[in-house]
Every structure is written in C-alpha cells, then in structure tokens.
Motif scaffolding. Structure first.
Motif, PDB file in Angstrom:
ATOM      1  N   SER A  18     -48.212  72.252 -48.425  1.00  0.00           N
ATOM      2  CA  SER A  18     -47.519  73.091 -49.393  1.00  0.00           C
ATOM      3  C   SER A  18     -46.692  72.252 -50.340  1.00  0.00           C
ATOM      4  O   SER A  18     -46.626  72.519 -51.539  1.00  0.00           O
ATOM      5  CB  SER A  18     -46.633  74.100 -48.660  1.00  0.00           C
ATOM      6  OG  SER A  18     -45.897  74.869 -49.569  1.00  0.00           O
ATOM      7  N   ALA A  19     -46.051  71.214 -49.798  1.00  0.00           N
ATOM      8  CA  ALA A  19     -45.219  70.340 -50.620  1.00  0.00           C
ATOM      9  C   ALA A  19     -46.061  69.552 -51.609  1.00  0.00           C
ATOM     10  O   ALA A  19     -45.592  69.204 -52.699  1.00  0.00           O
ATOM     11  CB  ALA A  19     -44.418  69.394 -49.727  1.00  0.00           C
ATOM     12  N   CYS A  20     -47.303  69.256 -51.233  1.00  0.00           N
ATOM     13  CA  CYS A  20     -48.186  68.465 -52.086  1.00  0.00           C
ATOM     14  C   CYS A  20     -48.895  69.308 -53.146  1.00  0.00           C
ATOM     15  O   CYS A  20     -49.474  68.754 -54.079  1.00  0.00           O
ATOM     16  CB  CYS A  20     -49.230  67.738 -51.242  1.00  0.00           C
ATOM     17  SG  CYS A  20     -48.531  66.455 -50.166  1.00  0.00           S
ATOM     18  N   ALA A  21     -48.903  70.626 -52.983  1.00  0.00           N
ATOM     19  CA  ALA A  21     -49.610  71.493 -53.914  1.00  0.00           C
ATOM     20  C   ALA A  21     -48.957  71.418 -55.288  1.00  0.00           C
ATOM     21  O   ALA A  21     -47.743  71.491 -55.412  1.00  0.00           O
ATOM     22  CB  ALA A  21     -49.604  72.929 -53.400  1.00  0.00           C
ATOM     23  N   LYS A  22     -49.771  71.277 -56.300  1.00  0.00           N
ATOM     24  CA  LYS A  22     -49.248  71.199 -57.661  1.00  0.00           C
ATOM     25  C   LYS A  22     -48.803  72.577 -58.129  1.00  0.00           C
ATOM     26  O   LYS A  22     -49.458  73.574 -57.861  1.00  0.00           O
ATOM     27  CB  LYS A  22     -50.316  70.644 -58.596  1.00  0.00           C
ATOM     28  CG  LYS A  22     -50.643  69.175 -58.363  1.00  0.00           C
ATOM     29  CD  LYS A  22     -51.646  68.690 -59.395  1.00  0.00           C
ATOM     30  CE  LYS A  22     -51.952  67.213 -59.203  1.00  0.00           C
ATOM     31  NZ  LYS A  22     -52.932  66.720 -60.213  1.00  0.00           N
ATOM     32  N   THR A  23     -47.699  72.597 -58.863  1.00  0.00           N
ATOM     33  CA  THR A  23     -47.188  73.849 -59.404  1.00  0.00           C
ATOM     34  C   THR A  23     -47.155  73.770 -60.930  1.00  0.00           C
ATOM     35  O   THR A  23     -47.179  72.687 -61.510  1.00  0.00           O
ATOM     36  CB  THR A  23     -45.776  74.146 -58.880  1.00  0.00           C
ATOM     37  OG1 THR A  23     -44.903  73.059 -59.224  1.00  0.00           O
ATOM     38  CG2 THR A  23     -45.784  74.334 -57.380  1.00  0.00           C
ATOM     39  N   TRP A 126     -45.641  78.503 -60.142  1.00  0.00           N
ATOM     40  CA  TRP A 126     -46.620  78.948 -59.153  1.00  0.00           C
ATOM     41  C   TRP A 126     -47.535  77.779 -58.814  1.00  0.00           C
ATOM     42  O   TRP A 126     -47.727  76.866 -59.634  1.00  0.00           O
ATOM     43  CB  TRP A 126     -47.489  80.079 -59.713  1.00  0.00           C
ATOM     44  CG  TRP A 126     -46.858  81.422 -59.723  1.00  0.00           C
ATOM     45  CD1 TRP A 126     -45.579  81.757 -59.376  1.00  0.00           C
ATOM     46  CD2 TRP A 126     -47.489  82.651 -60.123  1.00  0.00           C
ATOM     47  NE1 TRP A 126     -45.379  83.107 -59.538  1.00  0.00           N
ATOM     48  CE2 TRP A 126     -46.525  83.680 -59.988  1.00  0.00           C
ATOM     49  CE3 TRP A 126     -48.767  82.978 -60.569  1.00  0.00           C
ATOM     50  CZ2 TRP A 126     -46.810  85.013 -60.285  1.00  0.00           C
ATOM     51  CZ3 TRP A 126     -49.052  84.301 -60.878  1.00  0.00           C
ATOM     52  CH2 TRP A 126     -48.083  85.307 -60.722  1.00  0.00           C
ATOM     53  N   VAL A 127     -48.134  77.830 -57.623  1.00  0.00           N
ATOM     54  CA  VAL A 127     -49.159  76.846 -57.303  1.00  0.00           C
ATOM     55  C   VAL A 127     -50.342  77.099 -58.234  1.00  0.00           C
ATOM     56  O   VAL A 127     -50.628  78.236 -58.622  1.00  0.00           O
ATOM     57  CB  VAL A 127     -49.599  76.933 -55.821  1.00  0.00           C
ATOM     58  CG1 VAL A 127     -48.456  76.544 -54.907  1.00  0.00           C
ATOM     59  CG2 VAL A 127     -50.121  78.311 -55.485  1.00  0.00           C
ATOM     60  N   GLU A 128     -51.028  76.033 -58.607  1.00  0.00           N
ATOM     61  CA  GLU A 128     -52.070  76.147 -59.623  1.00  0.00           C
ATOM     62  C   GLU A 128     -53.179  77.120 -59.240  1.00  0.00           C
ATOM     63  O   GLU A 128     -53.710  77.842 -60.101  1.00  0.00           O
ATOM     64  CB  GLU A 128     -52.651  74.768 -59.912  1.00  0.00           C
ATOM     65  CG  GLU A 128     -51.679  73.845 -60.640  1.00  0.00           C
ATOM     66  CD  GLU A 128     -52.305  72.511 -60.994  1.00  0.00           C
ATOM     67  OE1 GLU A 128     -53.418  72.230 -60.499  1.00  0.00           O
ATOM     68  OE2 GLU A 128     -51.688  71.760 -61.769  1.00  0.00           O
ATOM     69  N   ALA A 129     -53.550  77.160 -57.976  1.00  0.00           N
ATOM     70  CA  ALA A 129     -54.638  78.040 -57.543  1.00  0.00           C
ATOM     71  C   ALA A 129     -54.328  79.500 -57.871  1.00  0.00           C
ATOM     72  O   ALA A 129     -55.215  80.281 -58.244  1.00  0.00           O
ATOM     73  CB  ALA A 129     -54.881  77.884 -56.041  1.00  0.00           C
ATOM     74  N   LYS A 130     -53.064  79.885 -57.759  1.00  0.00           N
ATOM     75  CA  LYS A 130     -52.649  81.254 -58.070  1.00  0.00           C
ATOM     76  C   LYS A 130     -52.433  81.435 -59.570  1.00  0.00           C
ATOM     77  O   LYS A 130     -52.846  82.438 -60.154  1.00  0.00           O
ATOM     78  CB  LYS A 130     -51.355  81.576 -57.309  1.00  0.00           C
ATOM     79  CG  LYS A 130     -50.812  82.970 -57.582  1.00  0.00           C
ATOM     80  CD  LYS A 130     -49.511  83.200 -56.814  1.00  0.00           C
ATOM     81  CE  LYS A 130     -48.944  84.585 -57.080  1.00  0.00           C
ATOM     82  NZ  LYS A 130     -47.646  84.796 -56.360  1.00  0.00           N
TER      83      LYS A 130
END
Length: 261
Positions: A18-23, A126-130
C-alpha cells in the motif's frame, strides 16, 4: 503462534504494498483519450471563483472585485496553454449564455457538476488504479451549449483563494513564534501559517451525456512575500504569473492532442 505470525507477516506485506502504490490527484475515465481525440473543439465556461479575505480578527469577507479580475485572468492564461497542447478552445461568456437563454440549463449543469466532482476528491490523492478508472455521469445535460459553441466537450474551472491581510499575517506570525517558544516547536497547521491558500481544479465533461472524462486538482500555499498583499506587483500580474505555472502543472498529465491514443 504460527497463525498469528503468518497474519502479522501478511499485514506487513499489505502495508508495504500500500505504501508503494502510486497516488495521483488526476482522475479520468478509461476511454477519455478516445473521446478527446474525436472532439474538434472544447467549450470553456466561466470559472467558478471564490476569494475570501481574512483580517487580523479572523473575520472573513468576499472580495468580489478580485473575483471578477481572476475570472478574466483565468481565460487569458488558460486558452493559450490548451492551444499549445493542441486543443482548440472557445470561451462562452456570461453575456452569451444569458442572450441565448441558457442561464438556467448552465446553472443546473454546474450545480450537478459541483456535487458530483466532490465525490472524486473526498481525499486529494487516490491510488492510480482507482483514479484512472472513474465511471461517473452527471444527471444534467448541456447539449444546448454543445450546439451553440460547436464543441463536443466542456471545461469547468474552479478557483478558491483564502487570503490574509497583512495584519492577519503579522498576527499569525506572532502566534507561531509564541507557540514555538512555549512548546519548543511550531505546532500550527501549515495552512494556518500561509498568507494565502489557493485551490485550483479543472475538469472535462461531455455535455451531451454528462460523462466525466478527466480532471486534476491542486492546492498551493503562499507566503506573505508572494501574496496579493505583498505590494511588489499588481494583483493581476501576481495572478497571471501564478496561474500560468499552476495550469501547466495541472495539465501536465493531459496528453498532447496529437499523441492521444
């Protein structure tokens, strides 16, 4: 103990992922590039501008004269930037809206937009996937605007400025210094210390079906030396300089028209 250890390890991995997920502050519909590539022209509606001044006693007041100036600066700054990115843009001013009896439909469309866009920015990032898979429709349509301007898409701009007077800035600085002296460190919110807090958002909507296509939003803090009360430059010059940089930043992730997929 083994099960607890496995659970702890799983939670640790999930936290790290989660910490590594790009926002990102950008939001868009998965098919936005296709719709942009098919549009020959974009219609820019009058910006929503809100300027609030805060005095040394914390009293707030709307600065309507400054709001009017900012509306003009936004158009002067934004259109050339969009043209540089390959997007032909036409501005539909308030008089044209009124003369063509579109005031009611544009107002309803804007109010619907104001409500819907907030759902995309309950948190700034938001995280990029969303963020890159938004499927949102406005209930209202503005196809009459599309026909009048011969534009397939509409651009909304929202500008909000909260500015302190020089007296308010002095008062806040004194409070921060006292807080630092008593507590050993500044404990105030950065937004409280800023002379100005400027929020800016731009969104692209299909007026014929109400589909949200693309948006980006930013919030910037300014010190007293770069604020509207600095006295170094005229307000319009300050706004023009700031908005040029902010709009280029906002539109950085909007592809050049000739590079749309």
């Amino acid at each position: 103990m083994k099960n607890i250890s496995k659970l702890f390890s799983l939670l640790l991995v999930m936290t790290m992922l989660s910490a590594c997920a790009k926002t990102t502050s950008v939001r868009y519909h998965k098919d936005f590039q296709n719709q942009l590539s098919q549009s020959k022209q974009l219609a820019l509606l009058p910006a929503t501008v809100n300027v609030v001044t805060v005095d040394s006693f914390g009293k707030t007041s709307r600065n309507y004269n400054y709001e009017s100036q900012v509306e003009d600066v936004i158009i002067d700054v934004l259109k050339p930037i969009l043209i540089d990115k390959g997007y032909k843009t036409v501005f539909l001013n308030r008089k044209e809206i009124h003369d063509n009896k579109l005031s009611g439909s544009v107002l309803a469309f804007r109010e619907d937009y104001n409500t819907k866009i907030q759902t995309l920015y309950t948190v700034p990032l938001w995280v990029e996937a969303k963020a890159y898979n938004v499927d949102l429709f406005l209930d209202r349509k503005a196809d009459a605007v599309s026909k009048l301007t011969e534009s397939e898409l509409i651009i909304f701009v929202e500008y909000a400025l909260r500015a302190k007077t020089s007296g308010a800035c002095t008062s806040q600085f004194t409070k921060s210094m006292l807080s630092a002296a008593l507590l050993g460190a500044a404990a105030s919110n950065p937004e409280d210390d800023a002379a100005e807090v400027l929020s800016l958002r731009l969104a692209i909507i299909d007026p014929n079906n109400g589909r949200f296509l693309w948006s980006n939003s930013t919030k910037t803090l300014y010190s007293v030396f770069s604020s509207m009360f600095s006295g170094k430059k005229s307000n319009q010059t300050i706004e023009s300089d700031r908005l040029k940089g902010l709009f280029k930043e906002l539109l950085e992730d909007l592809p050049q028209r000739d590079k749309l997929k």
